[in-house]
Design a protein around this motif. Structure first.
Motif, PDB file in Angstrom:
ATOM      1  N   TYR A  22       0.873   9.152  10.476  1.00  0.00           N
ATOM      2  CA  TYR A  22       1.383   8.350   9.367  1.00  0.00           C
ATOM      3  C   TYR A  22       0.316   8.127   8.297  1.00  0.00           C
ATOM      4  O   TYR A  22       0.595   8.165   7.099  1.00  0.00           O
ATOM      5  CB  TYR A  22       1.898   7.003   9.880  1.00  0.00           C
TER       6      TYR A  22
ATOM      7  N   ALA B 183       4.198   7.519   1.803  1.00  0.00           N
ATOM      8  CA  ALA B 183       5.193   6.654   2.439  1.00  0.00           C
ATOM      9  C   ALA B 183       6.607   7.221   2.299  1.00  0.00           C
ATOM     10  O   ALA B 183       7.404   7.145   3.244  1.00  0.00           O
ATOM     11  CB  ALA B 183       5.126   5.249   1.846  1.00  0.00           C
TER      12      ALA B 183
ATOM     13  N   ALA C 127       7.118   2.029   6.442  1.00  0.00           N
ATOM     14  CA  ALA C 127       7.262   2.879   5.264  1.00  0.00           C
ATOM     15  C   ALA C 127       7.998   2.148   4.139  1.00  0.00           C
ATOM     16  O   ALA C 127       7.614   2.242   2.964  1.00  0.00           O
ATOM     17  CB  ALA C 127       7.994   4.166   5.629  1.00  0.00           C
TER      18      ALA C 127
ATOM     19  N   LYS D  53      -0.014   2.859  -1.584  1.00  0.00           N
ATOM     20  CA  LYS D  53       0.965   2.022  -0.887  1.00  0.00           C
ATOM     21  C   LYS D  53       0.820   0.560  -1.290  1.00  0.00           C
ATOM     22  O   LYS D  53      -0.123   0.177  -1.988  1.00  0.00           O
ATOM     23  CB  LYS D  53       0.788   2.207   0.620  1.00  0.00           C
TER      24      LYS D  53
ATOM     25  N   TYR E 125       8.925   8.192   5.405  1.00  0.00           N
ATOM     26  CA  TYR E 125      10.238   7.570   5.553  1.00  0.00           C
ATOM     27  C   TYR E 125      11.313   8.613   5.853  1.00  0.00           C
ATOM     28  O   TYR E 125      12.145   8.428   6.749  1.00  0.00           O
ATOM     29  CB  TYR E 125      10.608   6.791   4.284  1.00  0.00           C
TER      30      TYR E 125
END
Length: 441
Positions: A139, A144, A188, A386, A148
Motif C-alpha cells: 500500500y 490512494a 484509501a 495523501k 482503492y
C-alpha cells in the motif's frame, strides 16, 4: 459557450485549475528544481502561454522547456502536450470516484452479514489471502486511488466466493478477509479525503471483526475511526474509540503501539498535554514480544513501524506546542527510514516527517531550516499526496501566512510552493469540499 481546449496542454491546465499566473510560478519553480538557479532557464510570458495552449506553435519549444513541462505532468510527452487533446484523458479518473467510494461503502456495509451456500476450494481462499497480504504490504508504494480500485476489486471477488460456500470455517475466513479489505478501503478513502465514506468502511471492518470474534481487526478499525474523528474535529469521539480498542484482548505489541499513539494525538487535540505525554511514553515503551495475526502476520498498512510511530508522535508534539520534542521525533523518523531498503521506504512517512520537522523549525522561527526540511516534500508525485501530507503542509502554509512573515521573500516563496503542491493533490482535485474545511481550517 465555452470552447474545447485546442491542445492537451490547455486541457491539463484547465483540469488542474492553472491560470497563467499559477502556471508561470509552477514552470519557474520546476525549472529551478531541474536546472538550478540559472538566469538562462526557460521562461514563459503570457502571450507565449496563449500560443502554447491555443495550438498556435509550429513545432516544439526548446529541449529544456520540454523537460520542464514533462516534469510538471509526468506520463505525458511534450509532443502529446502540444498536440490536440485526446477524447479521454488517460490520467483522469475514468469514473466518478466520489460516487464509487460512496457506493462501495454502502455495498460493503450491507454485505457484512450476508450468508452463503455451497463450498469452494481452500486454494481459492489461500489465493485471496495472498492478495490481501500483497495489497496491505504494498500500500505504501501505491497512489490512494489505485489502491482503492485494487481493494474494491478484491472485495467484490471475496464477496463472490462467499456466495458460493456455506462451510463455516470458509465463511469465517472469508469474512475476516473481507473485513481486512474493508479496512484498507477505509484507509484509501481517508487518504483521498472522503471522510464520511472512510468512516462507513471502517465501521464495516469493525462489523466483520466483531462477527468473527477477530479482535485485532476490531481494534484496527476502531483506531481508524479514532483518527478519522480527530481529523473531523471530534477529539472526544477519537479518544473514546482509541480507549475502546485498547480494551480488546488478543492484541500484539504493534497494535498497542498504534493505539497509544492515536490516543496521544486525541489528548493533544483536547489540550490535555499531561495525558498526551503519558500516552506517547507508553507508545514508545519496549513491548512484551506479543504478536497478533493482523498487525504482525499481515503487516504492511496494518503494521505500525518505528519510523511511523516517530512521525505520529512528532505531530502530537507539535499540537502540544513542543517544538523541541517534535524536531527530535521527526528527525528520528527520517533517520529510521533511510536505514530500510529503498522499496520498503514509505513516501508518506518521509513527507510527513519532513513536514513536521519544517513546522518544528518554524516554531523556533528558523525559516531557512524549515525550507531545507521541506525539500523531500516537493519530490512527492501528485498522486501520492495523501490526506496526511496535505494536512501537514496546509498547517505550514497557515504558519507562514502570519503577519510577522508578510513581505519576506522566503516565507512567501514557500507559501506559494505549498499552494501549488496541495492544489494538485487527490484530496483537493478529487475529494469533496467538506473534509477540506477540516484540512485547511
Amino acid at each position: 459557450m465555452r470552447s474545447e481546449p485546442r491542445t492537451l496542454l490547455a486541457k491539463l491546465c484547465e483540469r488542474d485549475n492553472l491560470t497563467y499566473r499559477h502556471f508561470d510560478r509552477l514552470f519557474i519553480q520546476t525549472g529551478v528544481r531541474l536546472l538550478g538557479h540559472n538566469p538562462d532557464n526557460p521562461t514563459c510570458g503570457e502571450t507565449q502561454f496563449r500560443r502554447w495552449t491555443g495550438g498556435k506553435l509550429a513545432g516544439l519549444p526548446g529541449p529544456e522547456t520540454c523537460q520542464i513541462l514533462e516534469a510538471i505532468w509526468p506520463g505525458y510527452t511534450a509532443e502529446q502536450m502540444f498536440g490536440p487533446p485526446p477524447a479521454d484523458d488517460p490520467q483522469a479518473p475514468a469514473f466518478d470516484l466520489e460516487e464509487r467510494v460512496q457506493m462501495t461503502a454502502r455495498e460493503a456495509h450491507d454485505g457484512a452479514d450476508a450468508s452463503a451456500a455451497a463450498s469452494i476450494s481452500d486454494n481459492t481462499i489461500d489465493e485471496l489471502r495472498d492478495r490481501v497480504v500483497t495489497l496491505a504490504r504494498g500500500y505504501h508504494t501505491m497512489p490512494a486511488a489505485g489502491a482503492y480500485e485494487v481493494a474494491d476489486d478484491l472485495r467484490r471477488e471475496i464477496e463472490r466466493q462467499r456466495d458460493r460456500t456455506q462451510i463455516p470455517v470458509q465463511q469465517q475466513t472469508l469474512m475476516i478477509l473481507n473485513g481486512q479489505t474493508a479496512a484498507l478501503l477505509a484507509v484509501a478513502a481517508f487518504d483521498l479525503g472522503y471522510f464520511p465514506s472512510a468512516r462507513t468502511l471502517a465501521r464495516t471492518a469493525a462489523v466483520y471483526g466483531e462477527s468473527t470474534r477477530f479482535a485485532p481487526l476490531q481494534a484496527y478499525a476502531d483506531g481508524t475511526l479514532a483518527y478519522i474523528a480527530y481529523h473531523s474535529g471530534e477529539p472526544n469521539e477519537a479518544l473514546a474509540k482509541a480507549q475502546r480498542a485498547l480494551s480488546y484482548g488478543g492484541l500484539g505489541d504493534i497494535a498497542q503501539r498504534r493505539l497509544h499513539a492515536i490516543k496521544a494525538r486525541a489528548y493533544a487535540h483536547l489540550g490535555d498535554v499531561a495525558s498526551a505525554r503519558r500516552a506517547i511514553h507508553v507508545s514508545e515503551e519496549a513491548g512484551r514480544d506479543v504478536f497478533d495475526d493482523l498487525h504482525d502476520t499481515v503487516g504492511g498498512e496494518f503494521g505500525f513501524s518505528a519510523e511511523r510511530l516517530a512521525m505520529s508522535n512528532s505531530t502530537t508534539a507539535l499540537l502540544m506546542g513542543d517544538a523541541e520534542q517534535a524536531e527530535l521525533a521527526a528527525s528520528r523518523a527520517l533517520a529510521l527510514l533511510v536505514e530500510k531498503a529503498k522499496d520498503e521506504q514509505s513516501t508518506h512517512v518521509r513527507a510527513g516527517a519532513a513536514a513536521d520537522l519544517a513546522q518544528a523549525r518554524l516554531l523556533a522561527d528558523n525559516v531557512e531550516g524549515a525550507a531545507v526540511a521541506l525539500t523531500p516534500i516537493w519530490e512527492v508525485p501528485p498522486e501520492q499526496r495523501k490526506t496526511g501530507i496535505v494536512v501537514r503542509t496546509a498547517r505550514i502554509g497557515r504558519t507562514l501566512a502570519q503577519p510577522r512573515y508578510h513581505g519576506a521573500q522566503l516565507p512567501t516563496e514557500l507559501r506559494e510552493q505549498i499552494e501549488d503542491f496541495t492544489r494538485l493533490s487527490p484530496p483537493y482535485r478529487l475529494g469533496p469540499p467538506v473534509p477540506l474545511l477540516a484540512i485547511t481550517s
